[in-house]
Enzyme design. Structure first.
Site, mmCIF file in Angstrom:
data_model
loop_
_atom_site.group_PDB
_atom_site.id
_atom_site.type_symbol
_atom_site.label_atom_id
_atom_site.label_comp_id
_atom_site.label_asym_id
_atom_site.label_seq_id
_atom_site.Cartn_x
_atom_site.Cartn_y
_atom_site.Cartn_z
ATOM 1 C CE LYS A 101 -20.648 -23.248 197.709
ATOM 2 N NZ LYS A 101 -20.927 -23.885 196.407
ATOM 3 C CB VAL B 39 -25.288 -31.307 192.154
ATOM 4 C CG1 VAL B 39 -23.952 -31.783 191.646
ATOM 5 C CG2 VAL B 39 -25.345 -31.426 193.656
ATOM 6 C CB VAL C 247 -30.478 -21.892 194.498
ATOM 7 C CG1 VAL C 247 -30.186 -22.285 193.064
ATOM 8 C CG2 VAL C 247 -31.190 -20.549 194.527
#
Length: 471
Positions: free
Chosen positions: A247, A285, A292
């Site tokens: 990110k 990870v 998620v």
């Protein structure tokens, strides 16, 4: 053979043409093409069990994805080395989990290069009770280090890790509850324990939360990193390994921008030529706090729906042990100044992952559990990247680790701007998001109120304006 078993074996599936059509103990061997929905309904089949040993996860995924639409539960037999006393117990045959399909080749925990690097060394891990930090700690425990200092501000998580390590027979570690932003306390710890190697994993990481909590994100991700890096030079630390994120590449959110600024500060520190500063950069990870898969699992347990921000969103995934192993490996091979990029495999479409999780739970999509599209969250990207524009990679001796060739930065100017950012943030005396966008020109906000700070500059050329608008 078990008389008490409630299972009835209908048949075997095999690719070997010599076996197809024959019987084993009266049970027929079928070809793969026999396994149609009509065949399953006709024979009232409820389960399919994979007993292929050490099956490659890509092959498993392709085969399972061909079966998840059928009204059956898919199970898997563990590798022979995991059988209890050499025998397989029925309880060990488990339902295929989504991690089995995303998982990667097994990795060896012990490594001679890492062993040499950590031999008789004092090692400090910041954020040592977090998802990545705690696994780095677990893996370091397998080596002959001198002492292991585990730092975290999360008291309960650190306590849990301490108990786990004690129960596994590890005692040569020192858990310390403190905040990396407290420079006086950190200085005292560096003076007392004299670490040779520092793994810096402490950070705020949740994108939507940090988007409107930029004060905290800057304070820990930039200010905290700056503290630990400065103290590493002051106390003659040999190596400083920074755990970054994909990110940080062309960031679209506050969290990613703070991690990119931390990367840039570490590049500036490398110029001091005392401590070797190394950065590692990877994606999501599996199973980490707030990721998620645990979220989807909880939503399935509650009966759904599964919430997804966009139908086309994709992410790179890696297991926690593999990510931590590669951090240690990169730390061992690094000579200072590198940004190591990990081979994350192929990116995964989260919509497909959600559908597969529903089906692997023995439920039907959308009849039993639906997927609800909620819209992209502030700062969220559709696709993550591992390299920024103008970066490319060089290979290393490890096939899963590459070195990013990063664009040069004006070190004096960048360092001064980062100092200004930290002071401005500390005293609430200016617009810190605007300052971050000056330090990281490629930081352009998405789906966020902070997009207002990306107004096209009147001094830019038409090409530059077009690029900003397109982004």
């Amino acid at each position: 053979n078990n008389a008490k078993s409630r299972y009835k074996v209908i048949g075997y599936i095999d690719r070997d043409a010599k076996k197809i059509g024959k019987n084993i103990n009266g049970v027929p061997v079928f070809a793969r093409r026999t396994l149609t929905e009509a065949f399953i309904v006709k024979n009232n089949i409820s389960e399919i069990i994979f007993s292929i040993q050490n099956i490659d996860s890509v092959k498993l995924r392709k085969t399972v994805e061909g079966l998840v639409d059928l009204p059956i539960v898919v199970k898997i037999v563990p590798p022979i080395e995991d059988w209890i006393n050499g025998e397989l117990k029925v309880s060990q045959i488990k339902q295929v989990q989504i991690e089995d399909l995303l998982d990667r080749a097994p990795i060896t925990i012990k490594n001679s290069k890492i062993a040499m690097e950590l031999m008789n060394k004092s090692v400090m891990v910041t954020g040592g009770a977090g998802s990545i930090g705690s696994e780095i700690v677990r893996q370091i425990c397998n080596y002959d280090y001198k002492s292991l200092i585990v730092i975290d501000s999360a008291e309960s998580a650190l306590y849990d890790l301490q108990q786990e390590l004690k129960q596994n027979g590890f005692h040569n570690f020192i858990p310390i509850v403190t905040d990396i932003r407290d420079k006086n306390r950190m200085n005292a710890l560096f003076s007392e324990h004299k670490p040779n190697v520092v793994f810096h994993a402490a950070a705020y990481k949740h994108v939507p939360l940090m988007e409107y909590n930029s004060y905290e994100a800057i304070k820990i991700n930039v200010g905290g990193t700056k503290n630990v890096a400065d103290l590493s030079i002051l106390h003659n630390v040999e190596k400083f390994v920074f755990v970054s994120t994909d990110k940080a590449v062309n960031p679209t959110n506050v969290m990613g921008a703070t991690k990119r600024i931390a990367e840039m500060y570490i590049s500036c520190m490398q110029k001091e030529n005392k401590t070797k500063f190394i950065t590692t950069r990877f994606g999501n990870v599996l199973g980490s706090n707030g990721s998620v898969i645990p979220l989807f699992r909880k939503q399935i347990e509650k009966g759904g729906p599964l919430t997804l921000t966009h139908k086309d969103i994709t992410r790179y995934f890696m297991t926690i042990p593999e990510a931590s192993q590669l951090v240690l490996e990169a730390g061992a091979m690094g000579e200072g100044g590198e940004i190591f990029i990990f081979d994350m495999g192929e990116s995964v479409k989260i919509y497909d992952l959600a559908k597969n999780m529903i089906k692997l739970s023995g439920l039907r999509y959308p009849e039993d559990i639906d997927i609800k599209i909620t819209g992209l969250r502030p700062g969220e990207k559709l696709y993550e990247e591992l390299l920024a524009n103008g970066e490319n990679t060089l290979p290393t001796y490890h096939q899963k680790i590459k070195i990013s060739k990063v664009r040069d930065v004006e070190y004096a100017k960048v360092r001064s701007k980062i100092d200004e950012l930290c002071i401005t943030n500390m005293f609430f005396s200016g617009n810190t998001v605007k300052l971050m966008k000056e330090i990281v020109p490629e930081y352009i906000s998405k789906n966020s109120e902070l997009c207002d700070f990306d107004k096209v500059d009147s001094h830019q050329s038409p090409e530059q304006k077009l690029k900003v608008v397109k982004s």
